[in-house]
Write an enzyme that holds these catalytic residues in place. Structure first.
Site, PDB file in Angstrom:
ATOM      1  N   ILE A  64      11.031  12.545 -10.209  1.00 12.28           N
ATOM      2  CA  ILE A  64       9.741  12.160 -10.192  1.00 12.28           C
ATOM      3  C   ILE A  64       9.257  11.395  -8.948  1.00 12.28           C
ATOM      4  O   ILE A  64       7.778  11.292  -8.950  1.00 12.28           O
ATOM      5  CB  ILE A  64       9.597  10.679 -11.319  1.00 12.28           C
ATOM      6  CG1 ILE A  64      10.619   9.715 -10.929  1.00 12.28           C
ATOM      7  CG2 ILE A  64       9.872  11.458 -12.570  1.00 12.28           C
ATOM      8  CD1 ILE A  64      10.350   8.360 -11.656  1.00 12.28           C
ATOM      9  N   ASP A  65      10.152  11.448  -7.816  1.00  8.03           N
ATOM     10  CA  ASP A  65       9.877  10.793  -6.498  1.00  8.03           C
ATOM     11  C   ASP A  65       8.898  11.884  -5.904  1.00  8.03           C
ATOM     12  O   ASP A  65       8.383  11.218  -4.920  1.00  8.03           O
ATOM     13  CB  ASP A  65      11.016  10.456  -5.922  1.00  8.03           C
ATOM     14  CG  ASP A  65      12.034   9.470  -6.688  1.00  8.03           C
ATOM     15  OD1 ASP A  65      11.453   8.860  -7.808  1.00  8.03           O
ATOM     16  OD2 ASP A  65      13.079   9.501  -6.406  1.00  8.03           O
ATOM     17  N   GLY A  81      -7.935   4.201  -9.820  1.00  9.94           N
ATOM     18  CA  GLY A  81      -9.109   3.682  -9.195  1.00  9.94           C
ATOM     19  C   GLY A  81      -8.655   2.300  -8.714  1.00  9.94           C
ATOM     20  O   GLY A  81      -9.465   1.121  -8.847  1.00  9.94           O
ATOM     21  N   GLU A 107      -7.296  -0.869  -6.244  1.00  8.95           N
ATOM     22  CA  GLU A 107      -7.870  -1.344  -4.837  1.00  8.95           C
ATOM     23  C   GLU A 107      -6.991  -1.003  -3.930  1.00  8.95           C
ATOM     24  O   GLU A 107      -7.413  -1.085  -2.579  1.00  8.95           O
ATOM     25  CB  GLU A 107      -8.113  -3.010  -5.033  1.00  8.95           C
ATOM     26  CG  GLU A 107      -9.379  -3.221  -5.706  1.00  8.95           C
ATOM     27  CD  GLU A 107      -9.438  -2.812  -7.214  1.00  8.95           C
ATOM     28  OE1 GLU A 107      -8.504  -2.879  -7.940  1.00  8.95           O
ATOM     29  OE2 GLU A 107     -10.516  -2.237  -7.455  1.00  8.95           O
ATOM     30  N   LYS A 122     -15.781  -7.466  -6.584  1.00 11.35           N
ATOM     31  CA  LYS A 122     -15.231  -7.361  -7.785  1.00 11.35           C
ATOM     32  C   LYS A 122     -14.290  -8.655  -8.259  1.00 11.35           C
ATOM     33  O   LYS A 122     -14.146  -9.466  -7.313  1.00 11.35           O
ATOM     34  CB  LYS A 122     -13.841  -6.187  -7.610  1.00 11.35           C
ATOM     35  CG  LYS A 122     -14.305  -4.943  -7.354  1.00 11.35           C
ATOM     36  CD  LYS A 122     -13.364  -3.881  -7.119  1.00 11.35           C
ATOM     37  CE  LYS A 122     -13.902  -2.556  -6.578  1.00 11.35           C
ATOM     38  NZ  LYS A 122     -12.729  -1.893  -6.296  1.00 11.35           N
TER      39      LYS A 122
HETATM   40  O1  F6P Z   1      14.973   9.082  -8.272  1.00  8.75           O
HETATM   41  C1  F6P Z   1      14.369   8.857  -9.365  1.00  8.75           C
HETATM   42  C2  F6P Z   1      14.391   7.340  -9.766  1.00  8.75           C
HETATM   43  O2  F6P Z   1      13.731   7.133 -10.923  1.00  8.75           O
HETATM   44  C3  F6P Z   1      13.917   6.584  -8.484  1.00  8.75           C
HETATM   45  O3  F6P Z   1      12.440   6.590  -8.668  1.00  8.75           O
HETATM   46  C4  F6P Z   1      14.328   5.139  -9.120  1.00  8.75           C
HETATM   47  O4  F6P Z   1      14.521   4.476  -7.931  1.00  8.75           O
HETATM   48  C5  F6P Z   1      15.765   5.700  -9.565  1.00  8.75           C
HETATM   49  O5  F6P Z   1      15.634   6.973 -10.039  1.00  8.75           O
HETATM   50  C6  F6P Z   1      16.281   4.917 -10.615  1.00  8.75           C
HETATM   51  O6  F6P Z   1      17.680   5.250 -11.210  1.00  8.75           O
HETATM   52  P1  F6P Z   1      18.425   4.513 -12.239  1.00  8.75           P
HETATM   53  O7  F6P Z   1      17.746   4.988 -13.597  1.00  8.75           O
HETATM   54  O8  F6P Z   1      19.610   4.966 -12.066  1.00  8.75           O
HETATM   55  O9  F6P Z   1      17.985   3.130 -12.047  1.00  8.75           O
END
Ligand code: F6P
Length: 306
Positions: free
Chosen positions: A112-113, A171, A173, A199
Site C-alpha cells: 500500500i506504500d 480536500g 488543508e 475556514k
Molecule cells: O508496508 C506496508 C505497511 O502497511 C506500512 O505502511 C506499515 O508501516 C506496515 O506495513 C505495518 O506493518 P504491520 O502490520 O506488521 O504492523
C-alpha cells in the site's frame, strides 16, 4: 494481492505450466507449505482483500542457511521459477535468493506504500488511498461541526504517497510527509498560512514516520493552545477491504506480464507500470533506490488549500 495471485495462476496454466501456491511467503517456502494450484483455486478471489496465500515475516529467511533451506524445497517440488508478490522486504529476499541460488525470480510490486522504484503504482495502493479518502470524508463532519483541527495519521512506512495524495483527494488543508522534511517546519508553515483564515476547521494528513499525528497534535497543544486538536490513527483499516477496479486491473496486468517475462527468459526483474505501459525493472534497482514524490503534488495541495 488476490487479483495478482489469480492472474499469475491463470496466465501460467494458460501456458500449460504447473502452478504451486506457497503459503505464508518465505516462511512457507522454508517449511514446505506448498500446494498445487488449479484455475479453480483462485475462483471467486478477485474481489477479496488480504491474501488467500496468507503472509508472514520470516527471520529465518534473512539468514543464508534459511535461504538454502528454501532453495532445497524449490528443488524438491521441481519449481523452475518463482513469482514473488510483495514490498521492499519480500523483493529484497527475492534478490538475495536469486543471487545465491540458481532460480529465476520475477517480482510483482505489492504494497500500500507505493514506494517501489521503477513503477508508478504498486498493487494495493489505490485501494488504501480510497479507504483513507472515505475515512477523511467522515472525519470532516466532526471537524466541521466542532471547529476542530484533526491530525489524521496514515501508513506508508518511510514514504508519503498515501498522505500526500489522500490529502489532495479528500480536500485536506495540509499533508506532513517525510519527503518534505526540509528546513521548513511543516507544522509552523501550516499554522503560518492561517488555518482559520477562511475556514473553521482543518484536516492534516500525517505520515506515520517520526512520531506521526500524536507528535504534531502535542506540539499544537503546547505551542498554539487556542486550537481544539484531535488525532485519528487509521491503522490497519487501510490494509483491508475489497480492492478498487484500478488495483484489480493493475494486478491482473502485472500478473500476466510476470508469466510473459518468464516465457521470454527474463529473470530477477520486477514488473511495473510506467505511463500506463508495462515495464521490467531489475529487482536490485527497485529495492535499492528511493522513489521520489512528484513535487508538483505538494504544490497542488498548497494551492488548493488556501
Ligand atoms: O508496508 C506496508 C505497511 O502497511 C506500512 O505502511 C506499515 O508501516 C506496515 O506495513 C505495518 O506493518 P504491520 O502490520 O506488521 O504492523
Amino acid at each position: 494481492m488476490n487479483a495478482a495471485i489469480r492472474a499469475v495462476t491463470r496466465a501460467a496454466i494458460y501456458e500449460g505450466w504447473k502452478v504451486y501456491g506457497i503459503y505464508r511467503g518465505w516462511e512457507g517456502l522454508i517449511m514446505g507449505d506448498i500446494k498445487e494450484f488449479t484455475s479453480s483455486s483462485v475462483s471467486n478471489t478477485i474481489q477479496r482483500g488480504g491474501t488467500i496465500l496468507k503472509t508472514a515475516r520470516s527471520d529465518e529467511f534473512r539468514t543464508p542457511e534459511g535461504r538454502t533451506k528454501a532453495y532445497e524445497n524449490i528443488k524438491k517440488f521441481g519449481i523452475d521459477a518463482l513469482v514473488v508478490i510483495g514490498g521492499n522486504g519480500s523483493l529484497t529476499g527475492a534478490q538475495l535468493l536469486a543471487s545465491e541460488h540458481d532460480v529465476p525470480v520475477i517480482g510483482l510490486p505489492g504494497t500500500i506504500d507505493n514506494d517501489l522504484y521503477g513503477t508508478d503504482f504498486t498493487i494495493g495502493y489505490d485501494t488504501a488511498l480510497n479507504t483513507i479518502m472515505e475515512c477523511v470524508d467522515k472525519i470532516r463532519d466532526t471537524a466541521n461541526s466542532h471547529d476542530r483541527i484533526f491530525f489524521v495519521e496514515v501508513m506508508g512506512r518511510d514514504a508519503g504517497f498515501l498522505a500526500q495524495n489522500s490529502a489532495i483527494a479528500a480536500g485536506a488543508e495540509a499533508a506532513i510527509i517525510p519527503e518534505d522534511q526540509t528546513d521548513i517546519d511543516q507544522l509552523a508553515s501550516f499554522i503560518g498560512r492561517g488555518i482559520r483564515k477562511s475556514k473553521n476547521s482543518s484536516i492534516v494528513l500525517v505520515s506515520e514516520k517520526d512520531g506521526g499525528a500524536m507528535h504534531y497534535a502535542e506540539r499544537v497543544r503546547q505551542e498554539y493552545p487556542q486550537y481544539n486538536v484531535k488525532v485519528s490513527i487509521l491503522g490497519h483499516l487501510q490494509r483491508g477491504g475489497s480492492p478498487t477496479a484500478h488495483d484489480r486491473i493493475l494486478a491482473s496486468r502485472l500478473g500476466v506480464a510476470a508469466i510473459e517475462a518468464l516465457n521470454e527468459g527474463q529473470r530477477n526483474v520486477m514488473v511495473g507500470v510506467k505511463n500506463d505501459q508495462i515495464v521490467y525493472v531489475p529487482i536490485n534497482r527497485a529495492v535499492r533506490y528511493d522513489k521520489p514524490i512528484d513535487k508538483e503534488l505538494i504544490k497542488v495541495l498548497s494551492i488548493l488549500s488556501i
